[in-house]
Design an enzyme around this catalytic site. Structure first.
Site, PDB file in Angstrom:
ATOM      1  N   ASP A  28       7.727 -11.430  10.966  1.00 26.29           N
ATOM      2  CA  ASP A  28       8.058 -11.603   9.582  1.00 26.29           C
ATOM      3  C   ASP A  28       7.861  -9.883   8.848  1.00 26.29           C
ATOM      4  O   ASP A  28       7.111  -9.378   9.102  1.00 26.29           O
ATOM      5  CB  ASP A  28       7.233 -12.648   8.572  1.00 26.29           C
ATOM      6  CG  ASP A  28       7.683 -12.839   7.254  1.00 26.29           C
ATOM      7  OD1 ASP A  28       8.541 -13.369   7.043  1.00 26.29           O
ATOM      8  OD2 ASP A  28       6.897 -12.144   6.343  1.00 26.29           O
ATOM      9  N   GLU A  30       8.069  -7.783   5.248  1.00 25.64           N
ATOM     10  CA  GLU A  30       8.280  -7.912   3.518  1.00 25.64           C
ATOM     11  C   GLU A  30       8.920  -6.296   3.098  1.00 25.64           C
ATOM     12  O   GLU A  30       9.006  -5.698   3.851  1.00 25.64           O
ATOM     13  CB  GLU A  30       6.919  -7.720   2.840  1.00 25.64           C
ATOM     14  CG  GLU A  30       5.984  -9.203   2.932  1.00 25.64           C
ATOM     15  CD  GLU A  30       6.541 -10.127   2.489  1.00 25.64           C
ATOM     16  OE1 GLU A  30       7.326 -10.047   1.507  1.00 25.64           O
ATOM     17  OE2 GLU A  30       6.452 -11.413   2.869  1.00 25.64           O
ATOM     18  N   HIS A 169       3.425 -15.219   1.585  1.00 28.65           N
ATOM     19  CA  HIS A 169       4.453 -14.349   1.235  1.00 28.65           C
ATOM     20  C   HIS A 169       3.830 -12.798   1.542  1.00 28.65           C
ATOM     21  O   HIS A 169       4.183 -11.866   1.182  1.00 28.65           O
ATOM     22  CB  HIS A 169       5.088 -14.253  -0.205  1.00 28.65           C
ATOM     23  CG  HIS A 169       5.692 -15.306  -0.520  1.00 28.65           C
ATOM     24  ND1 HIS A 169       6.665 -15.911  -0.056  1.00 28.65           N
ATOM     25  CD2 HIS A 169       5.313 -16.222  -1.598  1.00 28.65           C
ATOM     26  CE1 HIS A 169       7.108 -16.951  -0.394  1.00 28.65           C
ATOM     27  NE2 HIS A 169       6.327 -17.324  -1.375  1.00 28.65           N
ATOM     28  N   ASP A 174       2.507 -15.135   6.981  1.00 30.89           N
ATOM     29  CA  ASP A 174       3.553 -16.164   7.222  1.00 30.89           C
ATOM     30  C   ASP A 174       3.832 -16.312   8.760  1.00 30.89           C
ATOM     31  O   ASP A 174       4.562 -17.022   8.854  1.00 30.89           O
ATOM     32  CB  ASP A 174       4.821 -15.336   6.204  1.00 30.89           C
ATOM     33  CG  ASP A 174       4.754 -15.472   4.831  1.00 30.89           C
ATOM     34  OD1 ASP A 174       3.526 -16.261   4.399  1.00 30.89           O
ATOM     35  OD2 ASP A 174       5.604 -15.248   4.053  1.00 30.89           O
TER      36      ASP A 174
END
Length: 578
Positions: A28, A30, A169, A174
């Protein structure tokens, strides 16, 4: 000579790679936004697993090379201070590529995350990873039903599969949650006789037996622009769509490319496809909206209830106030909208109250009204006209400021709410700041949309044309923001009599109250998109087509930039299943 040969059972290697032997890297990212070409990675989290066993983890913050927008920090909790000492992507990427070497990548809405990785590779001169990719959003849509989970968001699936890791998040957390979701989905896929990686990849895209059986429904549909209607055996409209090529679009519903569970369910019920050929693509788009609004098909998810839109009304009385209403009236009031929900309308109202001290009481107030002032007067948020402490002339100044913010210039609202958000952020009250952010977004976006719609809904008649496929021109007559006529001017035909004839046959449209009165907001927006597309030429304009110089659009650009990261997260978490 005859040889006796015993049958030999094929090995798993011959059949494919067993899922228990596949090494997955669930990852994942960000980022600072949603566009790989413009935004940067701020965090990477990844978990390597095989046969249910965690083999390793990879986690690091990444210095994006520039300041993180304040709105993004409120959304993610990742601040400039957190990444100031973090390595840049050129130091992180080689380690990540080594971590994923020889594995199958897994992500929730994998297309977004893999695009950022590929963009980083292209920038730094690395070949893009060629790993197989599994998207848990697509897999969830295939093996879960609407009765089991309402949508394919990561948080929803994590709860459904009782993941001990709760999505928050942040990249590594995640990714850990996605690991548990992946294992749950693979177990479900086993009931469909999916046991290898190759079977898993083909299973997600395989058409259902109902899709294969009903391919004949597309046979009578022509290659032309228009609208198509799926109907059941009783003639009830199940779904309405539009296309520039009806045959190709309807055929696509019966292929492996159509994976939406609700549409596959609809195909199982449908018994016929009716079509309406239109002159132009714009006419098809508008007709689709009107038919959906009238028939309200159960499998369409948008545009079904245009009559349920809400408006924020600045009332016309001695001491006007802001009221949320459903109906536009010719009563001299000022309207802002439309809003799709009461919450969004109330958010915009609160944002406007932050900038303009209008009264917030719902009781009528006249020149003779005398009652005790409320706490808002003590806080300096209202002049208390109900207590006789403010004259109509003094109050009218605030009314005019509110009207100007709603229709011309949203700067006062933007400045007031932004200042409050900054104060809350300094005090580390981020949740309250995010609430104010949503309120400001509701006001600014709606004001910008309304000003854009009003620019054309006040024009009695507009005729425009765009180049038609194969020569000629697509010509449209628009009256008060409503499509009144559409036609194709063939190549070599004189335009003057054609346009005159099209105008004569066009629908009669009468003006009404409010900024959007002759058509739904969606229809007018369709027309605006077409008018702003390349190649469109204005033929006649009865009136003036313009936007206010200080309109809300300039503030909307800043709001949209701040929300791009949030919208990216929504895409990553998955769209609704049904």
């Amino acid at each position: 000579m005859v040889l006796d040969v015993e049958p030999v059972q094929g090995t798993l290697d011959e059949l494919g790679t067993a899922l228990s032997d596949v090494t997955f890297v669930v990852f994942d990212l960000e980022t600072t936004g949603g566009a790989p070409a413009e935004d940067a990675i701020t965090e990477i989290g990844a978990v390597k697993v095989r046969a249910g066993e965690v083999l390793g983890e990879f986690s690091t913050l990444v210095d994006p090379g520039g300041p993180i927008p304040p709105f993004i920090s409120v959304l993610t909790g990742i601040t400039d201070a957190m990444v100031v000492a973090a390595p840049k992507i050129d130091a992180v990427l080689p380690s990540f590529l080594e971590f994923i070497r020889g594995t199958t990548l897994v992500a929730h809405n994998a297309g977004f995350d893999t695009r950022f990785v590929k963009a980083a590779c292209a920038t730094l001169g690395y070949p893009p990873p060629s790993n197989p990719v599994v998207d848990t959003v697509d897999l969830a849509r295939r093996v879960l039903t609407r009765d089991e989970v309402p949508n394919a968001k990561l948080a929803t699936l994590a709860r459904f599969f009782r993941s001990p890791a709760e999505p928050c998040h942040r990249a590594l957390q995640d990714a850990r949650a996605t690991v548990h979701v992946l294992h749950g989905l693979i177990e479900r896929a086993g009931s469909f006789q999916v046991h290898t990686l190759e079977e898993l990849k083909s299973f997600v895209r395989a058409p259902t037996p109902e899709q294969q059986r009903k391919r004949h429904l597309a046979e009578s549909v022509p290659h032309a622009p228009g609208v198509y209607l799926f109907e059941d055996d009783r003639g009830e409209v199940l779904y309405i769509g539009k296309s520039t090529n009806l045959r190709n679009r309807v055929r696509s519903y019966f292929t492996a490319g159509e994976t939406r569970p609700r549409i596959r369910e609809m195909i199982g019920i449908a018994e016929r496809v009716r079509h309406i050929v239109c002159s132009t693509a714009l006419e098809a788009e508008v007709r689709e909206l009107r038919l959906i609004g009238g028939a309200k098909p159960r499998y369409n998810r948008r545009s079904r209830f245009p009559e349920k839109m809400l408006w924020l009304k600045l009332t016309s009385e001695v001491f006007p106030r802001l009221s949320i209403v459903r109906e536009l009236k010719d009563d001299g009031a000022t309207y802002l909208g439309p809003f799709t929900s009461a919450r969004l309308a109330d958010d915009a109202r609160i944002a406007l109250h932050e900038a303009v001290p209008l009264r917030q009481c719902t009781q009528p107030v006249s020149l003779r009204t005398r009652r005790a002032a409320c706490v808002l007067h003590e806080m300096g948020r209202c002049g208390a006209p109900c207590a006789g402490k403010q004259s109509p002339e003094e109050y009218a100044v605030h009314v005019e400021n509110a009207r100007r913010a709603m229709t011309l210039d949203a700067s006062s609202v933007f400045s007031a709410v932004a200042a409050r958000m900054e104060r809350l952020s300094v005090e580390q009250r981020y949740e309250e700041a995010s609430v104010d952010r949503d309120r400001l977004a509701s006001f600014v976006r709606t004001a910008a949309r309304m000003q854009r719609l009003s620019s054309i809904t006040r024009i009695p008649e507009l005729v425009a044309a765009s180049p038609a496929f194969g020569g000629g021109w697509d010509v449209h007559v628009v009256r008060y923001g409503r499509l009144a006529a559409a036609g194709v001017l063939q190549k070599g035909v004189h335009p003057t009599p054609f346009v005159a004839s099209l105008k004569t046959a066009a629908e009669v449209v009468l003006p009404g109250p409010g900024p959007v009165h002759a058509a739904s907001a969606e229809e007018t927006e369709c027309i605006l998109r077409w008018l702003e597309s390349p190649g469109v030429r204005l033929v006649e304009v009865d009136g003036e087509w313009s936007l206010p110089a200080g309109g809300a659009a300039r503030h909307k650009a800043r709001i949209d930039l701040a929300y791009r990261h949030l919208e990216r997260r929504d895409r990553r978490e998955g769209r609704p299943l049904g």
